[in-house]
Design a protein around this motif. Structure first.
Motif: not given
Ligand code: GDP
Length: 291
Positions: A27, A30-34, A188-189, A192, A265-267
């Motif tokens: 969805p 979820s962090g794919k782009t990150a 992911n994440k 947190l 985590f993709a941060k």
């Molecule tokens: P996508 O829609 O699946 O591509 O999700 P994004 O990569 O755009 O991530 C959505 C939001 O979650 C963004 O604000 C990211 O910075 C944040 N995010 C992604 N991965 C992580 C993580 O591992 N930890 C945290 N705290 N935030 C994350």
């Protein structure tokens, strides 16, 4: 001489094989782009090829990246170049493709239709390049409410059902031989403190998939009670575990598709860290184990 001949044979074989592709799903949010941008920024090589599919109006982007040289690669496991005691520069950087589809829930069914078409394609070259699916989960949002869990589990259910259909059509032995793809559920994440740990993500997804399965099974039974309905049994996901409830292990026993749930985590926590490589390391190791 023989060594040169062997070298030529293997070199040509390697050169003619398409790179392994991993598809990013999950969805939005979820962090794919990150994840993709972390992998890209640490990669020794990157080249994007947008590809528009013929079936739908969506555009997916395939990015060629490299695995960090320190990540073990399954097919290289007996080679000295894969020896972890060697300095990075002495080992080969292994290339692979990450495919991301920008867009949101609306495109899900189109993505799944495309996946099914590709995996069941008779054209061997096309079909064989997908080695895995990375299904991203915002493990913090799963703790927030039943609705998020339902959404994630429903999406994953649909992906697994596509794989089951492909495998039942092709014959189970193809999956057992590892010819079909593997699935990583990237919990992911984990940075947190509200994030559910991977074990808990796994268990929640399993029990929710079990619930979805019961609902759909009931729906099919009701539908087939009417006239002119001839539903296939493969419309419902298998994967009965020991107690009759759905488990990923049960699914692996049934159709040979392995699902791994791994946290990360993709941060980028600290910009000075080498592009935040720590949080995604286990997922890269999973990719390496598929290559
Ligand atoms: P996508 O829609 O699946 O591509 O999700 P994004 O990569 O755009 O991530 C959505 C939001 O979650 C963004 O604000 C990211 O910075 C944040 N995010 C992604 N991965 C992580 C993580 O591992 N930890 C945290 N705290 N935030 C994350």
């Amino acid at each position: 001489s023989l060594p040169i001949l062997l070298h030529l044979i293997f070199y040509r074989k390697a050169a003619s094989q398409p790179l392994s592709t991993f598809v990013l799903l999950g969805p939005s949010g979820s962090g794919k782009t990150a994840f993709l941008s972390l992998v890209e920024s640490a990669s020794l090589l990157k080249s994007k090829t947008p590809s528009t599919t013929t079936h739908t109006s969506q555009t997916s982007t395939s990015t060629t990246v490299t695995l960090p040289p320190s990540v073990p690669v399954f097919s290289n496991r007996y080679r000295s170049v894969n020896d972890p005691s060697l300095p990075d520069a002495k080992r080969n950087a292994v290339k692979y493709i990450l495919r991301d589809t920008p867009g949101h829930g609306k495109l899900r069914s189109a993505q799944l239709t495309q996946l099914q078409a590709e995996l069941s394609s008779k054209n061997k070259k096309e079909a064989s390049s997908i080695r895995g699916i990375l299904f991203f989960v915002d493990a913090a949002s799963l703790a927030e409410g039943a609705e998020n869990l339902r959404d994630y589990a429903g999406y994953l259910y649909d992906i697994l059902l596509v794989l089951q259909k492909v495998i039942l059509t092709k014959g189970k032995s193809s999956a057992k031989a590892g010819a079909i793809i593997r699935i990583l559920v990237a919990a992911n994440k984990q940075d947190l403190f509200t994030a559910l740990p991977p074990g808990s993500v796994k268990q929640k997804l399993e029990s929710e998939i079990d619930r979805i399965r019961q609902t759909r099974q009931k729906g099919l039974l009701d539908a087939s009670a009417g006239p002119e309905h001839d539903e296939d049994e493969d419309e419902v996901l298998g994967g009965d575990g020991a107690g009759g409830a759905f488990t990923f292990q049960g699914l692996e026993d049934d159709i040979g598709v392995k699902v791994d749930v791994i946290g990360g985590f993709a941060k980028v926590e600290n910009e000075k860290d080498d592009a935040g490589a720590t949080g995604i390391r286990k997922w890269e190791e999973w990719i390496g184990s598929c290559l």
